[in-house]
Write an enzyme that holds these catalytic residues in place. Structure first.
Site, PDB file in Angstrom:
ATOM      1  CB  SER A  47      -0.974   0.082   1.285  1.00  0.00           C
ATOM      2  OG  SER A  47      -0.120   0.135   2.337  1.00  0.00           O
ATOM      3  CE  LYS A  88      -2.986   2.066   4.543  1.00  0.00           C
ATOM      4  NZ  LYS A  88      -2.498   1.175   3.736  1.00  0.00           N
TER       5      LYS A  88
END
Length: 166
Positions: A47, A88
Site C-alpha cells: 500500500s 499511510k
C-alpha cells in the site's frame, strides 16, 4: 567459614541491587521514550509503494509533533481493527475537500467529502492496493499514534523519508 559465606551473600545482594536498579532505570527510560517521544514501527505490504518496500521496512516515528500536514506519513490505530497500526500518508486535514475514486479499477464512480474538524484523510501511495480512508472514512486525530520520520531498515535506505510522490 561463617565470615566468608556472609561476605559472599553481602557481595551477591549488593550486586543484585545494582543490577535491579540498572534494569529499573532502563525500563523507565524505554517507557518514557516510546510513550512520549518516539518509537520503532514495522511496515509491510504494497500500500505504501514506492515510498516503502512491500517486503517490509523498520521505521522510526515520533510522538512530539502536535500538528499534521498534508504529505506526512503517520502510524495510526485502525478504526476497523484496534489491534492493527497501519501506516499511510495524510492527504487531507480538517476542512479540506477530498475527491476520490471509490474503486481505483473503475474510474466511473467518484465521491467528494469534506474532512470534518478533528480528523485527517489518509491514503496509501499505491491506491490500487490500499485499505485507507476511502474504505473507512476520515480518522480522528486521537487515533494517530505518531509521524514517521526515518527509515531504519533495510540499511541501504537508512535516512529521512523522501517527499511525497507526485
Amino acid at each position: 567459614m561463617g565470615s566468608s559465606s556472609c561476605s559472599f551473600w553481602n557481595i551477591a545482594s549488593r550486586q543484585a541491587m545494582k543490577s535491579g536498579a540498572f534494569l529499573a532505570k532502563t525500563y523507565c527510560f524505554l517507557h518514557v521514550t516510546t510513550n512520549y517521544l518516539g518509537f520503532p514501527t514495522y511496515c509491510f505490504g504494497p500500500s505504501m509503494s514506492p515510498t516503502l518496500h512491500p517486503s517490509g521496512n523498520i521505521l522510526l516515528a515520533e510522538r512530539i509533533s502536535e500538528k499534521l500536514s498534508r504529505g506526512d506519513i503517520v502510524v495510526f490505530q485502525s478504526p476497523e481493527d484496534p489491534n492493527k497500526t497501519p501506516i499511510k500518508r495524510v492527504i487531507g486535514i480538517e476542512g479540506d475537500c477530498i475527491s476520490f475514486v471509490l474503486a481505483p479499477g473503475n474510474k466511473d464512480q467518484s465521491k467528494t467529502i469534506v474532512v470534518p474538524k478533528g480528523h485527517v484523510w489518509v491514503q496509501g501511495d499505491y491506491t490500487h492496493n490500499s485499505r485507507d480512508s476511502r474504505m473507512f472514512g476520515p480518522i480522528p486525530y486521537a487515533l494517530v499514534q505518531g509521524k514517521v520520520l526515518w527509515k531504519v531498515w533495510p540499511f541501504q535506505d537508512f535516512g529521512p523519508l523522501a517527499p511525497a510522490p507526485t
